[in-house]
Design a protein around this motif. Structure first.
Motif, PDB file in Angstrom:
ATOM      1  N   TRP A  32       1.007  -1.115  -0.005  1.00 52.25           N
ATOM      2  CA  TRP A  32       0.061  -0.144  -0.147  1.00 52.25           C
ATOM      3  C   TRP A  32       0.917   1.256   0.120  1.00 52.25           C
ATOM      4  O   TRP A  32       1.970   1.297   0.537  1.00 52.25           O
ATOM      5  CB  TRP A  32      -0.896   0.007   1.242  1.00 52.25           C
ATOM      6  N   SER A  33       0.317   2.056  -0.499  1.00 47.43           N
ATOM      7  CA  SER A  33       0.768   3.786  -0.754  1.00 47.43           C
ATOM      8  C   SER A  33      -0.130   4.453   0.296  1.00 47.43           C
ATOM      9  O   SER A  33      -1.288   4.407  -0.043  1.00 47.43           O
ATOM     10  CB  SER A  33       0.986   4.209  -1.788  1.00 47.43           C
ATOM     11  N   VAL A  34       0.415   4.908   1.233  1.00 40.46           N
ATOM     12  CA  VAL A  34      -0.443   5.775   2.194  1.00 40.46           C
ATOM     13  C   VAL A  34      -0.588   7.489   1.929  1.00 40.46           C
ATOM     14  O   VAL A  34       0.624   8.035   1.808  1.00 40.46           O
ATOM     15  CB  VAL A  34      -0.300   5.468   3.608  1.00 40.46           C
ATOM     16  N   ALA A  35      -1.468   7.835   1.705  1.00 47.73           N
ATOM     17  CA  ALA A  35      -1.664   9.351   1.453  1.00 47.73           C
ATOM     18  C   ALA A  35      -1.267  10.187   2.751  1.00 47.73           C
ATOM     19  O   ALA A  35      -1.498   9.694   3.889  1.00 47.73           O
ATOM     20  CB  ALA A  35      -2.994   9.795   1.149  1.00 47.73           C
ATOM     21  N   PRO A  36      -0.919  11.272   2.622  1.00 48.08           N
ATOM     22  CA  PRO A  36      -0.413  11.976   3.863  1.00 48.08           C
ATOM     23  C   PRO A  36      -1.727  12.781   4.405  1.00 48.08           C
ATOM     24  O   PRO A  36      -2.788  12.627   3.735  1.00 48.08           O
ATOM     25  CB  PRO A  36       0.373  13.295   3.095  1.00 48.08           C
ATOM     26  N   GLU A  91      -3.501   0.593  -3.239  1.00 45.43           N
ATOM     27  CA  GLU A  91      -2.594  -0.658  -3.623  1.00 45.43           C
ATOM     28  C   GLU A  91      -1.776  -0.315  -4.550  1.00 45.43           C
ATOM     29  O   GLU A  91      -2.047   0.494  -5.494  1.00 45.43           O
ATOM     30  CB  GLU A  91      -3.638  -1.803  -3.840  1.00 45.43           C
ATOM     31  N   ARG A  92      -0.640  -0.512  -4.206  1.00 46.78           N
ATOM     32  CA  ARG A  92       0.490  -0.222  -5.299  1.00 46.78           C
ATOM     33  C   ARG A  92       0.678  -0.788  -6.611  1.00 46.78           C
ATOM     34  O   ARG A  92       0.987  -0.019  -7.461  1.00 46.78           O
ATOM     35  CB  ARG A  92       2.091  -0.490  -4.555  1.00 46.78           C
ATOM     36  N   ALA A 116      -8.650  -0.985  -3.444  1.00 43.72           N
ATOM     37  CA  ALA A 116      -7.853  -2.191  -3.759  1.00 43.72           C
ATOM     38  C   ALA A 116      -8.371  -2.741  -5.066  1.00 43.72           C
ATOM     39  O   ALA A 116      -9.495  -2.441  -5.450  1.00 43.72           O
ATOM     40  CB  ALA A 116      -8.522  -3.024  -2.550  1.00 43.72           C
ATOM     41  N   THR A 117      -7.611  -3.722  -5.549  1.00 45.34           N
ATOM     42  CA  THR A 117      -7.741  -4.429  -6.772  1.00 45.34           C
ATOM     43  C   THR A 117      -9.003  -5.574  -6.281  1.00 45.34           C
ATOM     44  O   THR A 117      -9.439  -5.763  -5.283  1.00 45.34           O
ATOM     45  CB  THR A 117      -6.730  -5.458  -7.141  1.00 45.34           C
TER      46      THR A 117
END
Length: 271
Positions: free
Chosen positions: A76-80, A101-102, A150-151
């Motif tokens: 995962w990429s988490v937003a600020p 999801e990356r 998510a996918t």
């Protein structure tokens, strides 16, 4: 040399020049060649020549198409977090983070977070009733729940319900938005994709706030946001907001319809 001879030679010389001019096409454009003067209606430069149309250069910004596999790697990429708190000033504070999801390409976490937070901070959203304050936080900060994009396959892993890869869900502290629905919407929804995305967010966050499914109150009326609008409107019109007028929560009869979970072709396919 006599004057008559001189005149005859001069006349012969003029005839020769005329023949050469006719053979070479001097004085008029050759067939298939443009004229040298300005075209009718064309703006002329100070030199009398037609001006060239302005050069149009394509944007240098790359266009990244949206793509994703049927099942991602659960990374995962988490937003600020938000730079300033939301509009609500009263009610219980719930902190959430947004993770994408990356394996999903073309949908940056920061952009998804902005869309989600704009929806949750809207005056027609869940904070309108005064019971809740919602604030987005970043990675490593205390949180009450996480909103995932998510996918389809990872959706099934996170939701732990019927593995159908089509709908979105809420499972404990997980609010799971299916990227296939975020990108494609649903057939026959009757409203814009942006409206459907707002519905997705408010419906699943509504489950986190403790609300269950509701039904269409009457044909032709707006659908309650807690109605399963993804599976059908049942005579109601699409509606994304729990407080459409910003003051009173709009609801319908409690309960879900017995619709079979749709298994449309392409639900699991990569996009």
């Amino acid at each position: 040399m006599s004057t008559k001879v001189t005149r005859r030679r001069g006349a012969a010389w003029m005839v020769s020049l005329l023949v050469v001019a006719l053979l070479t096409g001097c004085g008029q454009p050759a067939a298939g060649q443009p004229a040298t003067g300005p075209l009718p209606g064309a703006p002329a430069t100070p030199t009398g020549r037609p001006s060239r149309p302005p050069e149009v250069r394509p944007s240098s910004a790359p266009v990244i198409p949206v793509s994703y596999p049927a099942t991602g790697g659960n990374r995962w990429s988490v937003a600020p977090g938000e730079k300033s708190p939301g509009r609500a000033t009263s009610g219980r504070l719930l902190r959430y983070r947004v993770a994408v999801e990356r394996d999903i390409r073309g949908l940056p976490a920061a952009d998804i977070a902005t869309a989600i937070t704009t929806t949750l901070n809207d005056p027609r959203g869940w904070t309108a009733g005064g019971a809740w304050r919602l604030r987005r936080v970043g990675a490593g900060e205390p949180t009450d729940f996480t909103i995932y994009l998510a996918t389809p396959g990872t959706r099934d892993t996170l939701c732990q319900d019927v593995p159908e890869g089509y709908t979105s869900c809420r499972n404990g502290g997980r609010v799971v938005l299916n990227v296939a629905r975020w990108v494609k919407g649903v057939p026959g929804y009757g409203a814009s994709l942006d409206t459907y995305r707002q519905y997705m967010v408010n419906h699943e966050v509504g489950h986190k706030l403790g609300y269950g499914h509701e039904r269409c109150p009457r044909r032709g009326r707006p659908a309650p946001v807690m109605q399963q609008q993804t599976l059908g409107l049942h005579g109601c019109a699409a509606n994304a907001w729990p407080y459409p007028n910003g003051e009173v929560r709009y609801s319908g009869p409690v309960g879900a319809y017995d619709d079979e979970i749709p298994r449309r072709e392409g639900a699991y396919s990569a996009h």
